[in-house]
Design a protein around this motif. Sequence first.
Motif, PDB file in Angstrom:
ATOM      1  N   ARG A   1       0.766  -1.364   0.020  1.00  0.00           N
ATOM      2  CA  ARG A   1       0.008   0.078   0.147  1.00  0.00           C
ATOM      3  C   ARG A   1       0.858   1.421   0.158  1.00  0.00           C
ATOM      4  O   ARG A   1       0.444   2.263  -0.586  1.00  0.00           O
ATOM      5  CB  ARG A   1      -0.996  -0.221   1.238  1.00  0.00           C
ATOM      6  N   VAL A   2       2.007   1.260   0.707  1.00  0.00           N
ATOM      7  CA  VAL A   2       2.846   2.422   0.578  1.00  0.00           C
ATOM      8  C   VAL A   2       3.574   2.290  -0.730  1.00  0.00           C
ATOM      9  O   VAL A   2       3.616   3.599  -1.147  1.00  0.00           O
ATOM     10  CB  VAL A   2       3.987   1.983   1.838  1.00  0.00           C
ATOM     11  N   LEU A   3       3.830   1.426  -1.420  1.00  0.00           N
ATOM     12  CA  LEU A   3       4.366   1.497  -2.751  1.00  0.00           C
ATOM     13  C   LEU A   3       3.404   2.220  -3.502  1.00  0.00           C
ATOM     14  O   LEU A   3       3.805   3.072  -4.380  1.00  0.00           O
ATOM     15  CB  LEU A   3       4.669  -0.188  -3.096  1.00  0.00           C
ATOM     16  N   GLU A   4       2.041   1.575  -3.520  1.00  0.00           N
ATOM     17  CA  GLU A   4       0.833   2.243  -4.484  1.00  0.00           C
ATOM     18  C   GLU A   4       0.960   3.724  -4.213  1.00  0.00           C
ATOM     19  O   GLU A   4       0.844   4.679  -5.184  1.00  0.00           O
ATOM     20  CB  GLU A   4      -0.180   1.373  -4.096  1.00  0.00           C
ATOM     21  N   ALA A   5       0.875   4.075  -2.815  1.00  0.00           N
ATOM     22  CA  ALA A   5       0.801   5.652  -2.553  1.00  0.00           C
ATOM     23  C   ALA A   5       2.010   6.151  -2.980  1.00  0.00           C
ATOM     24  O   ALA A   5       1.854   7.390  -3.510  1.00  0.00           O
ATOM     25  CB  ALA A   5       0.719   5.669  -1.171  1.00  0.00           C
ATOM     26  N   MET A   6       3.284   5.707  -2.833  1.00  0.00           N
ATOM     27  CA  MET A   6       4.409   6.189  -3.370  1.00  0.00           C
ATOM     28  C   MET A   6       4.451   6.614  -4.910  1.00  0.00           C
ATOM     29  O   MET A   6       4.943   7.599  -5.333  1.00  0.00           O
ATOM     30  CB  MET A   6       5.765   5.423  -3.159  1.00  0.00           C
ATOM     31  N   CYS A   7       3.799   5.746  -5.759  1.00  0.00           N
ATOM     32  CA  CYS A   7       3.756   5.769  -7.161  1.00  0.00           C
ATOM     33  C   CYS A   7       2.497   6.802  -7.584  1.00  0.00           C
ATOM     34  O   CYS A   7       2.605   7.096  -8.746  1.00  0.00           O
ATOM     35  CB  CYS A   7       3.429   4.616  -7.630  1.00  0.00           C
ATOM     36  N   THR A   8       1.484   7.111  -6.676  1.00  0.00           N
ATOM     37  CA  THR A   8       0.472   7.927  -7.223  1.00  0.00           C
ATOM     38  C   THR A   8       0.428   9.368  -6.520  1.00  0.00           C
ATOM     39  O   THR A   8      -0.395  10.213  -6.974  1.00  0.00           O
ATOM     40  CB  THR A   8      -0.854   7.133  -7.003  1.00  0.00           C
ATOM     41  N   VAL A   9       1.239   9.610  -5.416  1.00  0.00           N
ATOM     42  CA  VAL A   9       1.127  10.711  -4.642  1.00  0.00           C
ATOM     43  C   VAL A   9       2.732  11.670  -4.873  1.00  0.00           C
ATOM     44  O   VAL A   9       3.402  10.701  -4.919  1.00  0.00           O
ATOM     45  CB  VAL A   9       0.628  10.903  -3.256  1.00  0.00           C
ATOM     46  N   ALA A  10       2.535  13.025  -4.720  1.00  0.00           N
ATOM     47  CA  ALA A  10       3.839  13.623  -4.942  1.00  0.00           C
ATOM     48  C   ALA A  10       4.405  13.565  -3.525  1.00  0.00           C
ATOM     49  O   ALA A  10       5.634  14.000  -3.551  1.00  0.00           O
ATOM     50  CB  ALA A  10       3.291  14.939  -5.532  1.00  0.00           C
ATOM     51  N   LYS A  11       3.882  13.781  -2.384  1.00  0.00           N
ATOM     52  CA  LYS A  11       4.421  14.064  -1.288  1.00  0.00           C
ATOM     53  C   LYS A  11       4.093  13.012  -0.059  1.00  0.00           C
ATOM     54  O   LYS A  11       3.162  12.264  -0.167  1.00  0.00           O
ATOM     55  CB  LYS A  11       3.784  15.482  -0.770  1.00  0.00           C
ATOM     56  N   ASP A  12       5.043  12.873   0.623  1.00  0.00           N
ATOM     57  CA  ASP A  12       5.139  11.852   1.611  1.00  0.00           C
ATOM     58  C   ASP A  12       3.921  12.081   2.719  1.00  0.00           C
ATOM     59  O   ASP A  12       3.447  11.268   3.154  1.00  0.00           O
ATOM     60  CB  ASP A  12       6.558  11.756   2.306  1.00  0.00           C
ATOM     61  N   GLU A  13       3.800  13.164   3.120  1.00  0.00           N
ATOM     62  CA  GLU A  13       2.855  13.643   3.970  1.00  0.00           C
ATOM     63  C   GLU A  13       1.437  13.147   3.350  1.00  0.00           C
ATOM     64  O   GLU A  13       0.726  12.858   4.169  1.00  0.00           O
ATOM     65  CB  GLU A  13       2.707  15.335   4.276  1.00  0.00           C
ATOM     66  N   THR A  14       1.151  13.284   2.003  1.00  0.00           N
ATOM     67  CA  THR A  14      -0.049  12.870   1.534  1.00  0.00           C
ATOM     68  C   THR A  14      -0.422  11.560   1.597  1.00  0.00           C
ATOM     69  O   THR A  14      -1.280  10.861   1.712  1.00  0.00           O
ATOM     70  CB  THR A  14      -0.034  13.430   0.205  1.00  0.00           C
ATOM     71  N   GLY A  15       0.875  10.892   1.236  1.00  0.00           N
ATOM     72  CA  GLY A  15       0.850   9.253   1.330  1.00  0.00           C
ATOM     73  C   GLY A  15       0.553   8.837   2.636  1.00  0.00           C
ATOM     74  O   GLY A  15      -0.237   7.746   2.964  1.00  0.00           O
ATOM     75  N   ALA A  16       1.248   9.497   3.638  1.00  0.00           N
ATOM     76  CA  ALA A  16       1.164   8.796   5.039  1.00  0.00           C
ATOM     77  C   ALA A  16      -0.171   9.105   5.576  1.00  0.00           C
ATOM     78  O   ALA A  16      -0.926   8.241   6.174  1.00  0.00           O
ATOM     79  CB  ALA A  16       1.913   9.543   5.816  1.00  0.00           C
ATOM     80  N   ARG A  17      -0.779  10.300   5.089  1.00  0.00           N
ATOM     81  CA  ARG A  17      -2.313  10.618   5.699  1.00  0.00           C
ATOM     82  C   ARG A  17      -3.254   9.680   4.990  1.00  0.00           C
ATOM     83  O   ARG A  17      -4.323   9.404   5.552  1.00  0.00           O
ATOM     84  CB  ARG A  17      -2.620  12.198   5.163  1.00  0.00           C
ATOM     85  N   LYS A  18      -3.047   9.463   3.734  1.00  0.00           N
ATOM     86  CA  LYS A  18      -4.060   8.456   3.041  1.00  0.00           C
ATOM     87  C   LYS A  18      -3.900   7.318   3.439  1.00  0.00           C
ATOM     88  O   LYS A  18      -4.845   6.333   3.664  1.00  0.00           O
ATOM     89  CB  LYS A  18      -3.404   8.437   1.521  1.00  0.00           C
ATOM     90  N   LEU A  19      -3.160   6.643   4.038  1.00  0.00           N
ATOM     91  CA  LEU A  19      -2.616   5.212   4.778  1.00  0.00           C
ATOM     92  C   LEU A  19      -3.087   5.325   6.216  1.00  0.00           C
ATOM     93  O   LEU A  19      -3.236   4.213   6.750  1.00  0.00           O
ATOM     94  CB  LEU A  19      -1.621   4.867   4.445  1.00  0.00           C
ATOM     95  N   GLY A  20      -3.241   6.418   6.693  1.00  0.00           N
ATOM     96  CA  GLY A  20      -3.465   6.657   8.192  1.00  0.00           C
ATOM     97  C   GLY A  20      -2.306   6.240   9.027  1.00  0.00           C
ATOM     98  O   GLY A  20      -2.617   5.742   9.992  1.00  0.00           O
ATOM     99  N   ILE A  21      -1.290   6.407   8.782  1.00  0.00           N
ATOM    100  CA  ILE A  21      -0.029   6.260   9.421  1.00  0.00           C
ATOM    101  C   ILE A  21       0.953   7.586   9.436  1.00  0.00           C
ATOM    102  O   ILE A  21       0.838   8.257   8.898  1.00  0.00           O
ATOM    103  CB  ILE A  21       0.804   5.100   8.719  1.00  0.00           C
ATOM    104  N   SER A  22       1.866   7.313  10.488  1.00  0.00           N
ATOM    105  CA  SER A  22       2.797   8.430  10.712  1.00  0.00           C
ATOM    106  C   SER A  22       3.667   8.664   9.542  1.00  0.00           C
ATOM    107  O   SER A  22       4.081   7.706   8.773  1.00  0.00           O
ATOM    108  CB  SER A  22       3.544   8.403  12.021  1.00  0.00           C
TER     109      SER A  22
END
Length: 331
Positions: free
Chosen positions: A277-298
């Motif tokens: 899921r992190v990998l998918e977020a990393m490929c679809t969002v520009a910022k780490d903050e957005t990816g972390a918020r999307k997955l509900g993790i720090s």
Amino acid sequence: MLAHTMQVLGLTAAEEDVYRHLLRNPGAEPDDLHILLRCAPEETDSALRRFRELGLLREDGGSVSARAPEVVVGRLAEQRLEELYDSIRTLSHLQPIIDSLADEVPAEEADPADGPTERLTDIADIRTRLDELSFFARSEVQSAEPYDALTPENIAHARPLDMRCLRRGVAIRNLVRAAALTDPATLSYLRELSAAGARIRVLDTLDELILIYDRHTALVPIDPADTAKGALCSRERGIVTTIINNFERLWSAAEDFETAVGQDRTGEEAVSELQLRVLEAMCTVAKDETGARKLGISLRTYRRHVSELFQTLGAENRAHAALLARERGWV
């Protein structure tokens, strides 16, 4: 006078003059071209004949017009590339020429290094011979390389030779140790080779160093227990056949590269569901903050998983990680 820039596409200067004139003057009369261009009628007739064969003209009654530049350049480039491919295919089968020339050399003047088996003890001589064999390979390169990791220097030296072979259609089959997959730089390079068309297989135990070129030249260590003692380069049919048979035995027992890197050595998935899921977020969002918020993790946890994915994939950056993940079917 305009510069003749289309000669790279195989046009003569006269043919380019005709084409440019027809672009400027659609509906021109072909019988008048040689007068307007101040050249021999044979030159314009030849140019028009070639353009008709290639479908580069539009004709209406007795007049002619040139097709659009993108059409003409595309067709000329396609024809030129086909001619170049024909030349490459011809240059890839040079053995008959070599054999013919070798017949002209008196036996007493033959170079001992060109004999059926050559002993190479200097590392520079071995490197030179390997470079030559790789450069002139025309059908297949088979290798069994018992290393645990490649140095950056090894990779930098091997990459242009390997990629040149693959671009020319030379098949590469490469056997490696399973331990090599644990080194990020080595794994990244093996992935690069695999993506370019090389076939790679993995053995848990691999102790034999074997290099075979076009199934007629083989290199093996003089002393398998001490490769520093040098190598034997052999064209002796019986020796080469034996080495090929040994390679094929190892190859048939090896595991496919993609299968090996898709799992860890216990057969478990190399990444967790959360990491996917992190990998998918990393490929679809520009910022780490957005990816972390999307997955509900720090953010710290998100970045830790990104770092672990880099290690698992052997990636140098996020774009490289996304590419390698897509190659493995993870995203």
